[in-house]
Design an enzyme around this catalytic site. Structure first.
Site, short mmCIF file in Angstrom:
data_model
loop_
_atom_site.label_atom_id
_atom_site.label_comp_id
_atom_site.label_asym_id
_atom_site.label_seq_id
_atom_site.Cartn_x
_atom_site.Cartn_y
_atom_site.Cartn_z
N GLU A 54 26.36 35.37 73.00
CA GLU A 54 26.29 34.54 71.90
C GLU A 54 27.63 35.17 71.09
O GLU A 54 27.69 36.16 70.34
CB GLU A 54 25.21 34.72 70.96
CG GLU A 54 25.24 33.75 69.87
CD GLU A 54 24.52 34.18 68.46
OE1 GLU A 54 24.42 33.20 67.69
OE2 GLU A 54 24.55 35.38 68.13
N ASP A 61 22.06 38.45 71.05
CA ASP A 61 22.32 37.82 69.67
C ASP A 61 23.28 38.61 69.17
O ASP A 61 23.48 39.91 69.13
CB ASP A 61 20.99 38.11 68.99
CG ASP A 61 21.29 37.59 67.67
OD1 ASP A 61 21.65 36.33 67.22
OD2 ASP A 61 21.19 38.32 66.61
#
EC number: 2.4.1.18
Length: 609
Positions: free
Chosen positions: A383, A329
């Site tokens: 990401e 993330d």
């Protein structure tokens, strides 16, 4: 003479930045050599901090260790000491800022609660150990404590040598707590029993599990992590999570974790924020310590001890829980001093202008190296919204080693198109360019929408398309133009996104059948209700409603794509586009995909060549 890295050979526009690319590559190799004692041990050997630090059972009893260089004294406290400092439980300082205490076997028992009282010059405070592998919250007081986890019969994995299916990789992004129909926090067991069969039936071969690492605030979606080695206890026990992963493997479903190494929660007692009176033990000093947009803290990736902590964390989840990899993330936030905020990223110079955090780039490179050492078939996904070259290129080619990068341009494009364009302005040439716009030799995960688009303040694709009519016209026989248009576009958007992938495809839990409304976690503003933090499976199960039509289409779509060997690696060949007619045709292997985005015209005997 230094060799030209393949990342530059594959993209000659990178030639002006060869020195910077080589510099980052050399920096990662040099740091790896430093951490592995010149290659005398492996990176996997280095990343074993979880086997040394924290609480461990020994042949003589227990040993507990912590890294706290700024501490002057540390006491282990808990149910065994009536939560008071006791000289019998004072830790001893070792070298390199490490602390240790050995205890008899009868002092600690399975289920006991404990934490630390850490003293430093000028203060002291209670702390949960940084390497704690089990943290629980008291239902009455809300206080978090570490917990001894030593069951008499630890869970033993039944599925051995599992290998993820990646031809193609079809990811079902999910959240354990909000996966149930009931207005409550769901559990690992309930997910295993009720949701895994749905995932398998729908045709997905991988689940991406959110919010695994312990986090104090449920509504953070798991992104404000406090205890990096502890599986969230609000969903159940460590053994129940292991059983879930084992059951997924038995169904041929890989399990990857949404890992958060981009930042940490600010909490001091529960987290790492001021662990031993040193606010910079784990985090950058000065203005770089706090993330300006996330109300969180940024790891100091230039510290070897922090790299050790984070790399050990990666290995821990792979070894202890048998996860098959990670979706990292917030990679954009890690890569840039600006965290990507306010950046346009319009040309290559934006990636090599000296505003990048080379420490973070080095850490991500080492993390990918380590993960694939530990599990050769592991899956890693970045990401990154910035488009940084080389994110999903091999390390030896000058990349950062991720297997895939999220195609984050695609959901943004669909949102802009639905919001800002009338149907007549949906141009096939623009659509096709957007879903196929990616770096050559870097695999991506294509997706129309993820959890980001389902949160309060945003809308899912189906809600943008149908809106209030979802409440009144989703019964069979009662559908109107708005509903029929919405369902048709929902199918088309997914099919063109998935059929043009060059690695994998992702869907968020429930969006395959057009789950209505948004996600709103329990909070003061909604009376701590779970009404919107759940999934209404009864809607898709009810054949008198039209939700199952979208779910059936999604399952058929995945079956089609899985039915063609190496579908995701074959070229996407455009056959035809006509923006005036709003017709698009392209081919992959023996499959021809034809789309008519025209809202008013159907075409008979339409020709293209």
């Amino acid at each position: 003479m230094e060799r030209t890295l393949n990342i530059i050979k594959h993209d000659l526009w990178l030639e002006p930045f060869e020195e910077a690319i080589n510099g980052r590559y050399r920096y990662a190799l040099g740091k790896k050599s430093e951490l592995t004692n010149g290659g005398k041990q492996s990176l996997s050997d280095f990343a074993t901090g979880y086997l040394y630090f924290g609480l461990h059972k020994t042949s003589k009893g227990w040993v507990f260790r912590e890294w706290a260089p700024n501490a002057t004294q540390i006491y282990l406290i808990g149910t065994f000491s009536n939560w008071k400092e006791d000289q019998a439980y004072a830790m001893t300082r070792l070298e390199n800022g490490n602390w240790e205490i050995e205890l008899p076997a009868d002092v600690l028992h399975h289920g006991d609660l404990y934490k630390l009282i850490v003293h430093w010059n000028g203060g002291c405070g209670e702390r949960i150990p940084a390497w704690a592998t089990r943290v629980v919250q008291d239902a009455q007081t809300g206080i978090f404590n570490a917990q001894v986890w030593d069951p008499q019969t630890p869970y033993v994995f039944k599925t051995k040598n599992f290998k993820p299916a990646t031809d193609p990789l079809l990811i079902y992004e999910c959240h354990i707590g909000m996966a149930q129909q009931e207005e409550k926090v769901g559990t690992y067991n309930e997910f295993r029993e009720k949701i895994l069969p749905r995932v398998a039936k729908a045709g997905y071969n991988c689940i991406q599990v959110m919010a695994v690492q312990e986090h104090p605030y449920y509504g953070s979606f798991g992104y404000h992590v406090s205890n990096f080695f502890a599986a969230s206890s609000r969903f159940g026990t460590p053994d129940e999570l292991k059983e879930l992963i084992d059951a997924a493997h038995a169904l041929g479903i890989a399990v990857i974790m949404d890992i958060v190494h981009s930042h940490s929660v600010k909490n001091e007692v529960e987290g790492l924020a001021n662990f031993a009176g040193d606010p910079n033990q784990y985090f950058y000093p000065g203005a770089r310590r706090e993330h300006p947009a996330w109300d969180s803290l940024c790891f100091d990736y230039g510290k070897n001890e922090v790299i050790h902590f984070l790399l050990s964390n990666c290995k821990y989840w792979l070894e202890e829980y048998s996860f098959d990899g990670f979706r990292f993330d917030g990679v954009t936030s890690m890569l840039y001093f600006s965290h990507g905020l306010g950046e346009a990223f319009v040309n290559y110079a934006d990636y090599y202008n000296g505003h990048q955090d080379d420490n973070a780039i080095c850490y991500l490179t080492l993390a990918n190296d380590l993960i694939h050492q530990v599990k050769v078939n592991a899956i890693t996904i970045a990401e990154d919204v910035s488009g940084m070259p080389g994110i999903a290129a091999k390390i030896e080619d000058g990349g950062y080693g991720f297997d895939y990068r999220m195609a984050m341009n695609i959901p943004d494009y669909w949102i802009r198109t639905i919001k800002d364009k009338i149907d007549e302005d949906w141009k096939p040439s623009g659509i096709f360019w957007e879903v196929t716009n990616r770096r050559k030799n870097e695999k991506t995960i294509s997706y129309a929408e993820s959890h980001d688009q389902a949160l309060v303040g945003d809308k899912t694709i189906i809600f943008r398309l149908i809106d209030a009519d979802m409440y009144w016209h989703m019964q069979k026989g009662d559908a109107n133009y708005v509903v029929n248009r919405g369902i048709a576009l929902h199918k088309m958007i997914r099919l063109i996104t998935a059929s043009t992938m060059n690695g994998g495809y992702l869907n968020f839990m429930g969006n395959e059948f057009g789950h209505p409304e948004w996600i709103d976690f329990p909070r003061e503003g909604n009376g701590w209700s779970c009404k919107y933090a759940r999934r209404q499976w009864d809607l898709v199960d009810n054949k008198n409603l039209l939700y199952h039509v979208m779910a059936d289409f999604d399952a058929d779509m995945l079956k089609l794509l899985k039915g063609v060997k190496s579908f995701q690696t074959t070229p996407v060949q455009e056959i035809w586009h006509n923006d005036e007619d709003q017709v698009l045709a392209f081919q992959r292997k023996d499959l021809i995909f034809v789309f008519n985005f025209n809202p008013k015209k159907s075409f008979t005997d339409y020709g293209f060549w």
